[in-house]
Design a protein around this motif. Structure first.
Motif, PDB file in Angstrom:
ATOM      1  N   ILE A 258     -49.485  83.591  35.494  1.00  0.00           N
ATOM      2  CA  ILE A 258     -48.047  83.851  35.569  1.00  0.00           C
ATOM      3  C   ILE A 258     -47.312  83.517  34.279  1.00  0.00           C
ATOM      4  CG2 ILE A 258     -45.916  83.011  36.672  1.00  0.00           C
ATOM      5  CD1 ILE A 258     -47.429  82.970  39.316  1.00  0.00           C
ATOM      6  N   THR A 259     -47.695  82.428  33.602  1.00  0.00           N
ATOM      7  CA  THR A 259     -46.907  81.980  32.445  1.00  0.00           C
ATOM      8  C   THR A 259     -46.772  83.023  31.331  1.00  0.00           C
ATOM      9  OG1 THR A 259     -48.874  80.766  31.661  1.00  0.00           O
ATOM     10  CG2 THR A 259     -47.188  79.525  32.849  1.00  0.00           C
ATOM     11  N   PRO A 260     -47.804  83.811  31.019  1.00  0.00           N
ATOM     12  CA  PRO A 260     -47.584  84.853  30.006  1.00  0.00           C
ATOM     13  C   PRO A 260     -46.559  85.900  30.453  1.00  0.00           C
ATOM     14  CG  PRO A 260     -49.930  84.406  30.253  1.00  0.00           C
ATOM     15  CD  PRO A 260     -49.237  83.711  31.387  1.00  0.00           C
ATOM     16  N   PHE A 261     -46.554  86.246  31.754  1.00  0.00           N
ATOM     17  CA  PHE A 261     -45.576  87.209  32.263  1.00  0.00           C
ATOM     18  C   PHE A 261     -44.163  86.630  32.229  1.00  0.00           C
ATOM     19  CE2 PHE A 261     -49.327  89.031  34.612  1.00  0.00           C
ATOM     20  CZ  PHE A 261     -49.317  90.268  33.972  1.00  0.00           C
ATOM     21  N   LEU A 262     -44.033  85.327  32.428  1.00  0.00           N
ATOM     22  CA  LEU A 262     -42.710  84.707  32.354  1.00  0.00           C
ATOM     23  C   LEU A 262     -42.098  84.870  30.973  1.00  0.00           C
ATOM     24  CD1 LEU A 262     -43.041  81.323  34.313  1.00  0.00           C
ATOM     25  CD2 LEU A 262     -41.465  83.201  34.822  1.00  0.00           C
ATOM     26  N   ASP A 263     -42.919  84.763  29.948  1.00  0.00           N
ATOM     27  CA  ASP A 263     -42.410  84.935  28.585  1.00  0.00           C
ATOM     28  C   ASP A 263     -41.916  86.356  28.344  1.00  0.00           C
ATOM     29  OD1 ASP A 263     -42.952  82.335  28.053  1.00  0.00           O
ATOM     30  OD2 ASP A 263     -44.638  82.685  26.699  1.00  0.00           O
ATOM     31  N   ILE A 264     -42.495  87.307  29.051  1.00  0.00           N
ATOM     32  CA  ILE A 264     -42.117  88.713  28.880  1.00  0.00           C
ATOM     33  C   ILE A 264     -40.906  89.073  29.736  1.00  0.00           C
ATOM     34  CG2 ILE A 264     -42.872  91.113  29.165  1.00  0.00           C
ATOM     35  CD1 ILE A 264     -45.764  90.098  28.769  1.00  0.00           C
ATOM     36  N   TYR A 265     -40.939  88.702  31.016  1.00  0.00           N
ATOM     37  CA  TYR A 265     -39.942  89.175  31.981  1.00  0.00           C
ATOM     38  C   TYR A 265     -38.887  88.141  32.361  1.00  0.00           C
ATOM     39  CZ  TYR A 265     -43.499  92.805  32.626  1.00  0.00           C
ATOM     40  OH  TYR A 265     -44.401  93.821  32.424  1.00  0.00           O
ATOM     41  N   GLY A 266     -39.122  86.875  32.071  1.00  0.00           N
ATOM     42  CA  GLY A 266     -38.146  85.857  32.429  1.00  0.00           C
ATOM     43  C   GLY A 266     -38.331  85.318  33.840  1.00  0.00           C
ATOM     44  N   GLU A 267     -38.766  86.170  34.758  1.00  0.00           N
ATOM     45  CA  GLU A 267     -39.110  85.742  36.109  1.00  0.00           C
ATOM     46  C   GLU A 267     -40.211  86.656  36.637  1.00  0.00           C
ATOM     47  OE1 GLU A 267     -35.747  87.868  38.891  1.00  0.00           O
ATOM     48  OE2 GLU A 267     -35.193  85.965  37.953  1.00  0.00           O
ATOM     49  N   VAL A 268     -41.006  86.119  37.555  1.00  0.00           N
ATOM     50  CA  VAL A 268     -42.170  86.856  38.043  1.00  0.00           C
ATOM     51  C   VAL A 268     -42.185  86.838  39.569  1.00  0.00           C
ATOM     52  CG1 VAL A 268     -44.690  87.008  38.059  1.00  0.00           C
ATOM     53  CG2 VAL A 268     -43.505  86.259  35.989  1.00  0.00           C
ATOM     54  N   PRO A 269     -42.163  88.021  40.220  1.00  0.00           N
ATOM     55  CA  PRO A 269     -42.238  88.047  41.683  1.00  0.00           C
ATOM     56  C   PRO A 269     -43.671  87.838  42.164  1.00  0.00           C
ATOM     57  CG  PRO A 269     -42.121  90.276  40.823  1.00  0.00           C
ATOM     58  CD  PRO A 269     -41.998  89.364  39.637  1.00  0.00           C
ATOM     59  N   ILE A 270     -43.827  87.025  43.200  1.00  0.00           N
ATOM     60  CA  ILE A 270     -45.139  86.843  43.816  1.00  0.00           C
ATOM     61  C   ILE A 270     -45.017  87.043  45.320  1.00  0.00           C
ATOM     62  CG2 ILE A 270     -45.890  85.223  42.024  1.00  0.00           C
ATOM     63  CD1 ILE A 270     -45.579  82.981  44.144  1.00  0.00           C
ATOM     64  N   LEU A 271     -46.163  87.233  45.965  1.00  0.00           N
ATOM     65  CA  LEU A 271     -46.211  87.359  47.419  1.00  0.00           C
ATOM     66  C   LEU A 271     -47.230  86.361  47.939  1.00  0.00           C
ATOM     67  CD1 LEU A 271     -46.251  91.264  47.679  1.00  0.00           C
ATOM     68  CD2 LEU A 271     -44.327  89.761  48.247  1.00  0.00           C
ATOM     69  N   ALA A 272     -46.847  85.638  49.004  1.00  0.00           N
ATOM     70  CA  ALA A 272     -47.732  84.626  49.559  1.00  0.00           C
ATOM     71  C   ALA A 272     -47.948  84.867  51.042  1.00  0.00           C
ATOM     72  CB  ALA A 272     -47.143  83.240  49.340  1.00  0.00           C
ATOM     73  N   ASN A 273     -49.218  84.950  51.435  1.00  0.00           N
ATOM     74  CA  ASN A 273     -49.534  85.023  52.866  1.00  0.00           C
ATOM     75  C   ASN A 273     -49.739  83.598  53.358  1.00  0.00           C
ATOM     76  OD1 ASN A 273     -51.620  84.940  55.142  1.00  0.00           O
ATOM     77  ND2 ASN A 273     -50.940  87.057  55.204  1.00  0.00           N
ATOM     78  N   LEU A 274     -48.783  83.120  54.148  1.00  0.00           N
ATOM     79  CA  LEU A 274     -48.791  81.743  54.613  1.00  0.00           C
ATOM     80  C   LEU A 274     -49.437  81.590  55.990  1.00  0.00           C
ATOM     81  CD1 LEU A 274     -45.094  80.916  53.609  1.00  0.00           C
ATOM     82  CD2 LEU A 274     -47.144  80.454  52.267  1.00  0.00           C
ATOM     83  N   THR A 275     -49.921  82.709  56.535  1.00  0.00           N
ATOM     84  CA  THR A 275     -50.412  82.717  57.927  1.00  0.00           C
ATOM     85  C   THR A 275     -51.932  82.821  58.006  1.00  0.00           C
ATOM     86  OG1 THR A 275     -50.038  85.112  58.023  1.00  0.00           O
ATOM     87  CG2 THR A 275     -48.260  83.698  58.797  1.00  0.00           C
ATOM     88  N   LYS A 276     -52.620  82.195  57.049  1.00  0.00           N
ATOM     89  CA  LYS A 276     -54.092  82.149  57.026  1.00  0.00           C
ATOM     90  C   LYS A 276     -54.723  83.534  57.086  1.00  0.00           C
ATOM     91  CE  LYS A 276     -54.328  77.558  59.120  1.00  0.00           C
ATOM     92  NZ  LYS A 276     -54.832  76.731  60.231  1.00  0.00           N
ATOM     93  N   GLY A 277     -54.112  84.477  56.392  1.00  0.00           N
ATOM     94  CA  GLY A 277     -54.694  85.807  56.260  1.00  0.00           C
ATOM     95  C   GLY A 277     -54.312  86.805  57.331  1.00  0.00           C
TER      96      GLY A 277
END
Length: 411
Positions: A258-277
């Motif tokens: 993520i950190t290289p993308f932060l330098d490019i875009y300023g913020e990075v969207p992610i998606l998290a599955n919190l329900t064990k798949g």
């Protein structure tokens, strides 16, 4: 005036971390006169802190699987691992009196679960082999002549040697001495250093609701980056919400992406599955089978109460009503949130909390069969100073040992 030391060495190793120490041992075992330089007052400061002091030395993956976890440049490690994979690393430590085990069948630790036993074993071996160790001595520059190494310059003198191994590490954990001086040495010798980013650390999120979930650890979370350029990047592991964002093993792993993308875009969207798949269809089946219960009762069966509360609120649903009485559009929104919860990464605490560094001396200018420079004869690199890093779980320490072992052979 700086003087030229009357002491000369077959090899000078700059940096007394895991890579530098093992490079010194291997060179000394091969009959070389070795000097190990360390700018701090003690050697192995970062190794002491590894794995929370438990020292996760390596893991039991095959070499092929191990290299694949480093991405497209992983095969650069082929020769180093052929000489010194996890099995030979385990044998090496057994030889110097440090017994190891893999209690989960995967991660390898010293039986003591203490980095002190590892460091003591390495110190004893260096003493036995006659490695000269100079602490509180900073290497200021690499001395060359006609594209050949001639020594190392310190504040007080110039130490002579036809071989120098740079094992200074990256920029992570500056309190443990990381300053990036190895990058400057490499540049002075004509080497290119790639862009440098902090990695393996907690991340900040734009979403403030995470602060309401700090009491819970979510197991087996899938996290992916929601960018076209990163569509294949995905990690799995435990996730912990913090006052300002997220941390935990899965966050440490994906932070390096993520950190290289932060330098490019300023913020990075992610998606998290919190329900064990669980996917959307499975979640819909679960709530439908419990349609007479309140939404809160149903969702808290698959998520901690604090997280369920926040996601239900994001879907604008009254927690007291049942699934059967919930509007269809709100049902769909909640199911999508449960299947893939969106978060926006906005920053981090920089190298202060970074366990490793992303980037370093360009691999294109290093010979993978020797760890030697393609530019300067007698110059070698090993460990984190190079542009190669992996996830947590013994990967980076194994790479440091393997690359240090190969560099110390002075092939």
């Amino acid at each position: 005036m700086k003087s030229i030391s009357h002491n000369s060495y077959d090899v000078i190793v700059v940096g007394a971390g895991a890579a530098g120490i093992i490079a010194s041992i291997v060179a000394a075992r091969n009959g070389k006169k070795v000097l190990l330089l360390e700018k701090l007052t003690n050697i192995a400061s970062k190794l002491k802190a590894t794995g929370g002091g438990r020292c996760n030395l390596t893991n039991t993956l095959s070499n092929e699987d191990f290299m694949s976890r480093f991405g497209r440049d992983g095969r650069f490690m082929t020769q180093a691992l052929e000489f010194f994979d996890h099995k030979r690393l385990i044998d090496f430590f057994a030889q110097i009196g440090v017994e190891t085990h893999a209690p989960d069948g995967y991660r390898v630790f010293p039986i003591s679960h203490s980095s002190k036993s590892v460091i003591d074993g390495l110190k004893n071996e260096m003493n036995k082999l006659g490695v000269t160790i100079r602490t509180s001595t900073k290497a200021e520059n690499i001395e060359t002549c006609d594209n050949k190494i001639i020594g190392v310059r310190t504040f007080s003198d110039t130490l002579l040697s036809p071989n120098v191994i740079i094992a200074t590490g990256g920029l992570g954990y500056p309190v443990l001495g990381a300053e990036g001086d190895g990058y400057e040495m490499a540049k002075s010798c004509g080497h290119k250093v790639t862009d440098i980013h902090p990695a393996m650390m907690p991340l900040h999120t734009k979403e403030q609701w995470v602060a309401n979930c700090i009491a819970d650890t979510i197991p087996k979370v899938d996290v992916k980056i929601d960018l076209k350029k990163a569509k294949n990047i995905k990690y799995k592991g435990d996730l912990i919400f913090t006052r300002h964002g997220i941390r935990g093993p899965v966050v440490l792993d994906i932070a390096r992406e993520i950190t290289p993308f932060l330098d490019i875009y300023g913020e990075v969207p992610i998606l998290a599955n919190l329900t064990k798949g669980l996917n959307e269809e499975q979640i819909r089946t679960h709530v439908s089978q419990n349609s007479s219960k309140s939404i809160m009762e149903t969702i808290s069966e698959i998520l901690p109460l604090s997280v369920a509360t926040q996601l239900i609120a994001l879907a604008d649903i009254d927690t007291s009503i049942s699934w059967a009485k919930t509007a269809g559009i709100k049902k769909d929104k909640l199911i999508k949130l449960l299947a893939w919860t969106p978060l926006t990464i906005t920053g981090h605490d920089g190298f202060k909390l970074a366990m490793i560094t992303r980037g370093g001396v360009s691999l294109k200018e290093i010979e993978p069969r020797t760890m030697g420079s393609k530019i300067i004869k007698g110059l070698y690199f090993c460990g984190e100073v190079m542009d190669l890093d992996g996830p947590c779980g013994g990967y980076n320490l194994q790479w440091s040992f393997a690359s240090g072992h190969l560099a110390g052979m002075l092939l």
